[in-house]
Design a protein around this motif. Structure first.
Motif, PDB file in Angstrom:
ATOM      1  N   VAL A 160       0.856  -1.187   0.000  1.00  0.00           N
ATOM      2  CA  VAL A 160       0.000   0.000   0.000  1.00  0.00           C
ATOM      3  C   VAL A 160       0.890   1.234   0.000  1.00  0.00           C
ATOM      4  CG1 VAL A 160      -1.815   1.268   1.202  1.00  0.00           C
ATOM      5  CG2 VAL A 160      -1.796  -1.236   1.280  1.00  0.00           C
ATOM      6  N   LYS A 161       0.696   2.096  -1.016  1.00  0.00           N
ATOM      7  CA  LYS A 161       1.516   3.298  -1.116  1.00  0.00           C
ATOM      8  C   LYS A 161       0.915   4.441  -0.310  1.00  0.00           C
ATOM      9  CE  LYS A 161       3.188   2.570  -5.844  1.00  0.00           C
ATOM     10  NZ  LYS A 161       1.978   2.128  -6.557  1.00  0.00           N
ATOM     11  N   ARG A 162       1.751   5.430  -0.041  1.00  0.00           N
ATOM     12  CA  ARG A 162       1.276   6.582   0.737  1.00  0.00           C
ATOM     13  C   ARG A 162       0.110   7.259   0.037  1.00  0.00           C
ATOM     14  NH1 ARG A 162       2.878   7.971   5.007  1.00  0.00           N
ATOM     15  NH2 ARG A 162       4.757   6.746   4.740  1.00  0.00           N
ATOM     16  N   GLY A 163      -0.939   7.528   0.791  1.00  0.00           N
ATOM     17  CA  GLY A 163      -2.099   8.211   0.252  1.00  0.00           C
ATOM     18  C   GLY A 163      -3.098   7.292  -0.427  1.00  0.00           C
ATOM     19  N   GLU A 164      -2.751   6.024  -0.538  1.00  0.00           N
ATOM     20  CA  GLU A 164      -3.661   5.088  -1.197  1.00  0.00           C
ATOM     21  C   GLU A 164      -4.805   4.680  -0.272  1.00  0.00           C
ATOM     22  OE1 GLU A 164      -2.414   1.963  -4.638  1.00  0.00           O
ATOM     23  OE2 GLU A 164      -1.389   1.722  -2.732  1.00  0.00           O
ATOM     24  N   VAL A 165      -5.956   4.406  -0.874  1.00  0.00           N
ATOM     25  CA  VAL A 165      -7.083   3.854  -0.130  1.00  0.00           C
ATOM     26  C   VAL A 165      -7.360   2.462  -0.687  1.00  0.00           C
ATOM     27  CG1 VAL A 165      -9.515   4.100   0.462  1.00  0.00           C
ATOM     28  CG2 VAL A 165      -8.061   6.128   0.283  1.00  0.00           C
ATOM     29  N   VAL A 166      -7.142   1.459   0.155  1.00  0.00           N
ATOM     30  CA  VAL A 166      -7.341   0.084  -0.276  1.00  0.00           C
ATOM     31  C   VAL A 166      -8.542  -0.492   0.463  1.00  0.00           C
ATOM     32  CG1 VAL A 166      -6.351  -2.241  -0.289  1.00  0.00           C
ATOM     33  CG2 VAL A 166      -4.912  -0.264  -0.829  1.00  0.00           C
ATOM     34  N   VAL A 167      -9.495  -0.998  -0.291  1.00  0.00           N
ATOM     35  CA  VAL A 167     -10.667  -1.618   0.324  1.00  0.00           C
ATOM     36  C   VAL A 167     -10.549  -3.127   0.165  1.00  0.00           C
ATOM     37  CG1 VAL A 167     -13.155  -1.956   0.110  1.00  0.00           C
ATOM     38  CG2 VAL A 167     -12.209   0.353   0.080  1.00  0.00           C
ATOM     39  N   ILE A 168     -10.688  -3.836   1.283  1.00  0.00           N
ATOM     40  CA  ILE A 168     -10.637  -5.297   1.239  1.00  0.00           C
ATOM     41  C   ILE A 168     -12.056  -5.836   1.343  1.00  0.00           C
ATOM     42  CG2 ILE A 168      -9.689  -7.391   2.281  1.00  0.00           C
ATOM     43  CD1 ILE A 168      -7.448  -5.753   3.444  1.00  0.00           C
ATOM     44  N   VAL A 169     -12.450  -6.638   0.367  1.00  0.00           N
ATOM     45  CA  VAL A 169     -13.783  -7.232   0.390  1.00  0.00           C
ATOM     46  C   VAL A 169     -13.638  -8.753   0.343  1.00  0.00           C
ATOM     47  CG1 VAL A 169     -14.813  -5.241  -0.772  1.00  0.00           C
ATOM     48  CG2 VAL A 169     -14.037  -7.195  -2.129  1.00  0.00           C
ATOM     49  N   GLY A 170     -14.768  -9.406   0.549  1.00  0.00           N
ATOM     50  CA  GLY A 170     -14.745 -10.865   0.496  1.00  0.00           C
ATOM     51  C   GLY A 170     -15.801 -11.438   1.410  1.00  0.00           C
ATOM     52  N   PRO A 171     -16.156 -12.698   1.192  1.00  0.00           N
ATOM     53  CA  PRO A 171     -17.176 -13.318   2.037  1.00  0.00           C
ATOM     54  C   PRO A 171     -16.687 -13.445   3.472  1.00  0.00           C
ATOM     55  CG  PRO A 171     -16.180 -14.937   0.551  1.00  0.00           C
ATOM     56  CD  PRO A 171     -15.660 -13.605   0.145  1.00  0.00           C
ATOM     57  N   SER A 172     -17.625 -13.593   4.431  1.00  0.00           N
ATOM     58  CA  SER A 172     -17.199 -13.726   5.823  1.00  0.00           C
ATOM     59  C   SER A 172     -16.414 -15.016   5.973  1.00  0.00           C
ATOM     60  CB  SER A 172     -18.406 -13.701   6.760  1.00  0.00           C
ATOM     61  OG  SER A 172     -19.297 -14.711   6.416  1.00  0.00           O
ATOM     62  N   SER A 177       0.044   7.501  10.574  1.00  0.00           N
ATOM     63  CA  SER A 177       0.352   7.622   9.153  1.00  0.00           C
ATOM     64  C   SER A 177      -0.443   6.592   8.350  1.00  0.00           C
ATOM     65  CB  SER A 177       1.847   7.430   8.915  1.00  0.00           C
ATOM     66  OG  SER A 177       2.279   6.204   9.456  1.00  0.00           O
ATOM     67  N   LEU A 178      -1.206   5.774   9.055  1.00  0.00           N
ATOM     68  CA  LEU A 178      -2.016   4.742   8.406  1.00  0.00           C
ATOM     69  C   LEU A 178      -3.275   4.535   9.240  1.00  0.00           C
ATOM     70  CD1 LEU A 178      -2.446   2.182   6.534  1.00  0.00           C
ATOM     71  CD2 LEU A 178      -1.090   0.920   8.231  1.00  0.00           C
ATOM     72  N   MET A 179      -4.414   4.424   8.563  1.00  0.00           N
ATOM     73  CA  MET A 179      -5.653   4.136   9.284  1.00  0.00           C
ATOM     74  C   MET A 179      -6.228   2.804   8.809  1.00  0.00           C
ATOM     75  SD  MET A 179      -6.799   6.414  11.592  1.00  0.00           S
ATOM     76  CE  MET A 179      -8.597   6.481  11.550  1.00  0.00           C
ATOM     77  N   LEU A 180      -6.592   1.957   9.796  1.00  0.00           N
ATOM     78  CA  LEU A 180      -7.223   0.678   9.484  1.00  0.00           C
ATOM     79  C   LEU A 180      -8.691   0.739   9.912  1.00  0.00           C
ATOM     80  CD1 LEU A 180      -4.451  -1.641  11.025  1.00  0.00           C
ATOM     81  CD2 LEU A 180      -4.624  -0.860   8.646  1.00  0.00           C
ATOM     82  N   PHE A 181      -9.588   0.364   9.022  1.00  0.00           N
ATOM     83  CA  PHE A 181     -11.012   0.338   9.366  1.00  0.00           C
ATOM     84  C   PHE A 181     -11.503  -1.097   9.273  1.00  0.00           C
ATOM     85  CE2 PHE A 181     -10.196   4.627   8.025  1.00  0.00           C
ATOM     86  CZ  PHE A 181     -11.011   5.409   8.830  1.00  0.00           C
ATOM     87  N   ASP A 182     -11.874  -1.677  10.411  1.00  0.00           N
ATOM     88  CA  ASP A 182     -12.319  -3.060  10.435  1.00  0.00           C
ATOM     89  C   ASP A 182     -13.848  -3.107  10.476  1.00  0.00           C
ATOM     90  OD1 ASP A 182     -12.652  -5.744  10.703  1.00  0.00           O
ATOM     91  OD2 ASP A 182     -11.916  -5.868  12.760  1.00  0.00           O
ATOM     92  N   GLU A 183     -14.473  -3.178   9.329  1.00  0.00           N
ATOM     93  CA  GLU A 183     -15.939  -3.204   9.219  1.00  0.00           C
ATOM     94  C   GLU A 183     -16.563  -2.100  10.069  1.00  0.00           C
ATOM     95  OE1 GLU A 183     -17.966  -6.712   8.801  1.00  0.00           O
ATOM     96  OE2 GLU A 183     -16.240  -7.984   8.357  1.00  0.00           O
ATOM     97  N   GLY A 229      -6.040  12.615   1.785  1.00  0.00           N
ATOM     98  CA  GLY A 229      -4.746  11.998   1.536  1.00  0.00           C
ATOM     99  C   GLY A 229      -4.289  11.003   2.587  1.00  0.00           C
ATOM    100  N   MET A 230      -5.162  10.633   3.524  1.00  0.00           N
ATOM    101  CA  MET A 230      -4.786   9.627   4.508  1.00  0.00           C
ATOM    102  C   MET A 230      -4.628   8.269   3.839  1.00  0.00           C
ATOM    103  SD  MET A 230      -4.116   8.568   7.574  1.00  0.00           S
ATOM    104  CE  MET A 230      -4.499   9.832   8.781  1.00  0.00           C
ATOM    105  N   THR A 231      -3.593   7.553   4.226  1.00  0.00           N
ATOM    106  CA  THR A 231      -3.419   6.183   3.745  1.00  0.00           C
ATOM    107  C   THR A 231      -4.375   5.286   4.531  1.00  0.00           C
ATOM    108  OG1 THR A 231      -1.082   6.724   3.504  1.00  0.00           O
ATOM    109  CG2 THR A 231      -1.718   4.395   3.266  1.00  0.00           C
ATOM    110  N   MET A 232      -5.214   4.543   3.826  1.00  0.00           N
ATOM    111  CA  MET A 232      -6.249   3.781   4.531  1.00  0.00           C
ATOM    112  C   MET A 232      -6.381   2.367   3.993  1.00  0.00           C
ATOM    113  SD  MET A 232      -9.131   6.848   4.589  1.00  0.00           S
ATOM    114  CE  MET A 232     -10.497   5.742   4.742  1.00  0.00           C
ATOM    115  N   ILE A 233      -6.625   1.431   4.909  1.00  0.00           N
ATOM    116  CA  ILE A 233      -7.037   0.088   4.514  1.00  0.00           C
ATOM    117  C   ILE A 233      -8.376  -0.153   5.203  1.00  0.00           C
ATOM    118  CG2 ILE A 233      -6.506  -2.368   4.503  1.00  0.00           C
ATOM    119  CD1 ILE A 233      -3.565  -1.672   4.754  1.00  0.00           C
ATOM    120  N   ALA A 234      -9.406  -0.443   4.421  1.00  0.00           N
ATOM    121  CA  ALA A 234     -10.735  -0.612   4.996  1.00  0.00           C
ATOM    122  C   ALA A 234     -11.323  -1.955   4.598  1.00  0.00           C
ATOM    123  CB  ALA A 234     -11.655   0.531   4.546  1.00  0.00           C
ATOM    124  N   VAL A 235     -11.681  -2.726   5.625  1.00  0.00           N
ATOM    125  CA  VAL A 235     -12.474  -3.925   5.379  1.00  0.00           C
ATOM    126  C   VAL A 235     -13.928  -3.482   5.456  1.00  0.00           C
ATOM    127  CG1 VAL A 235     -13.201  -6.130   6.344  1.00  0.00           C
ATOM    128  CG2 VAL A 235     -10.784  -5.518   6.343  1.00  0.00           C
TER     129      VAL A 235
END
Lengths: 270, 258
Positions: free
Chosen positions: A43-55, A185-191, A215-221
């Motif tokens: 994950v690069k700086r400023g990127e927003v990555v969304v993780i999806v998938g079945p439970s 510098s990174l935010m994680l969102f867990d559902e 511009g926050m770097t984020m990973i969101a489930v």
């Protein structure tokens, strides 16, 4: 809801490395059951990555590995170039000291499905707790930042409310402000919206979108496909502990590569 | 019936200095021992979560021993048996402004160690009642173990801890009578000393019972106040039991010599 969430904490983190998260060959087991299989993600700086998938696909487990709430059995995860949770000795990974792990977690904000606000503290108390206790920020400065953050998430009038007096959507917005107050510098969102009543999902997504645009770097489930389509730079599809697709949202929603992605989208967008 | 009302009112309302000193000892022994017992309880409760098996085993042994033997035996063992065995003899300590006699030191030690074992279980239950998401949130903010225990977990555990803690102190007030056997002149021994001179046994034991009843009743009010105070932030849990519930709790909590 006015913008400038990051302005309230004095801008994006001072970290400058281009790559924020790098996961290489991550395996994770619960007992004999393997829940993560050879996960690789950058994950690069400023990127927003969304993780999806079945439970049960391992997406929540993976995001919890990124701040070492879960141990991993193989591979490595680096945040801002630093190995998370482990240090290397003679080519082997051994778990790092509690103090070092805690220091690394300061850089990584996390928002939980069930908010996990501290019920014995007010909204303001929740936000200033870690900056004062962990970062050593002077109380007056922490309060100033917290008030600015509360105003930016639309809760300026709720600083003295206890979590039990707030709606789910309000609690989650306080939880986001609490994480931001540590200047991660990174935010994680867990559902982050899964435990909310439908009418409150929007107000939380608004804050998340705002943060992404700033511009926050984020990973969101998340199961919010609208959010993924609108905000994500990349959509990562997980199934049975593997990443089976890592692509841009337009590609993912219009022409998913794998049959399992197609089946998942058919179910969720029905 | 041989009951002299004049003596009764006299001893009840104009207690002698021996009696007042006994009352002071009962109160100070209770407060000091309960406080030390609570400190031991916090430390041991945290120790039950230690990743070192030896620490956990030591605490399990301690609570097993203290809860499995009578408090009266523990008191005599610590003061009399250890001295008789030539292992340890309590001697008076001069703090300059006050002298603490050996038997009072032994009394505090025995009461605190015994209380600590019960408080260990109470505090452990309190800590376990705080949901794991609280620990995860605190960790994710960069807090280390002692920081999140002190700032996040224990303050929430207090809500669960305070009601049984109140009952413990109620029991403690009464259990201090047991240290009379090693010659600590608390209320019961003071009463015995006065009766041996006056032979007003019926009247004086009625008086001493009323004194204990007064102490535990006053404590009941303080306990109700504490429960209201620490029940505050969570508005959805049952709060203090009210006068009837509080009385019932006080009455059902009887086992003095355990």
């Amino acid at each position: 809801m006015s913008g400038d969430l990051l302005q309230a904490i004095g801008g994006v983190s001072t970290e400058t490395k281009d790559i924020v998260v790098e996961a290489i060959g991550v395996d994770k087991y619960f007992g004999a059951h393997q829940v993560l299989k050879d996960i690789a993600l950058t994950v690069k700086r400023g990127e927003v990555v969304v993780i999806v998938g079945p439970s049960g696909s391992g997406k929540t487990t993976f995001i919890r590995c990124i701040n070492h709430l879960e141990k991993i059995q193989k591979g490595r995860i680096l945040v801002n170039g630093h190995l998370i949770g482990y240090r290397e000795r003679n080519g082997r990974l051994i778990e790092d000291s509690e103090r070092n792990i805690a220091r690394q977690r300061q850089e990584i904000g996390m928002v939980f499905q069930r908010f996990n606000l501290f019920p014995h503290l007010t909204a303001l108390g929740n936000i200033i707790e870690a900056p004062i206790q962990v970062r050593g920020v002077p109380r007056a400065e922490a309060i100033e930042t917290a008030k600015a953050l509360l105003a930016r998430v639309g809760l300026a009038d709720k600083e003295n409310s206890f979590p039990a007096q707030l709606s789910g959507g309000q609690q989650q917005r306080v939880a986001i402000a609490r994480a931001l107050a540590m200047r991660p510098s990174l935010m994680l969102f867990d559902e982050a919206t899964s435990a909310l009543d439908p009418e409150m999902i929007g107000e939380v997504l608004e804050v998340m979108k705002e943060l992404a645009h700033e511009g926050m770097t984020m990973i969101a489930v998340t199961h919010e496909m609208g959010f993924a389509r609108e905000v994500a730079d990349r959509v990562v599809m997980m199934d049975e502990g593997r990443i089976i697709e890592d692509t841009d949202p337009i590609q993912f929603f219009t022409a998913p590569a794998s049959d399992r992605s197609k089946a998942f989208l058919a179910r969720i967008l029905r | 019936m041989n009951f002299d009302w004049t003596s009764f009112w006299h001893y009840l309302l104009q207690p002698t200095s021996v009696y007042l000193h006994g009352l002071w000892l009962t109160l100070s022994l209770s407060v000091v021992s309960q406080s030390l017992g609570t400190v031991i309880g916090v430390a041991a409760a945290l120790g039950t979560q230690s990743r070192f098996r030896a620490v956990r085993a030591l605490i399990a042994f301690y609570t097993w021993l203290m809860r499995g033997t009578p408090l009266l035996v523990q008191i005599v063992f610590i003061y009399t048996a250890l001295a008789a065995g030539g292992i340890f003899r309590f001697t008076d300590i001069d703090l300059g402004f006050v002298i603490i006699p050996g038997n009072i030191q032994a009394a505090i030690l025995a009461l605190s160690l015994n209380e600590g074992a019960y408080m260990t279980e109470i505090i452990r239950a309190g800590i376990l009642s705080v949901e794991s998401g609280q620990t995860e949130a605190a960790k994710s903010l960069g807090m280390t173990y002692f920081k999140y225990m002190r700032r996040i977990i224990l303050p929430q555990a207090v809500r669960i801890i305070v009601p049984p803690l109140g009952n413990e102190f109620n029991a403690m007030l009464k259990n201090t009578t047991l240290v009379s056997v090693i010659g600590v002149p608390e209320l019961l021994l003071a009463t015995q000393m006065i009766t041996s001179a006056t032979f007003r046994v019926f009247e004086l034991y009625t008086v001493v019972a009323l004194y204990y009843l007064t102490l535990t009743t006053l404590w009941g009010f303080i306990q109700a106040w504490l429960e209201r105070k620490y029940g505050e932030p969570s508005r959805n849990l049952p709060q203090n039991p009210g006068l009837i519930g509080g009385l019932r709790k006080m009455l059902t909590r009887g086992e003095a010599a355990r």
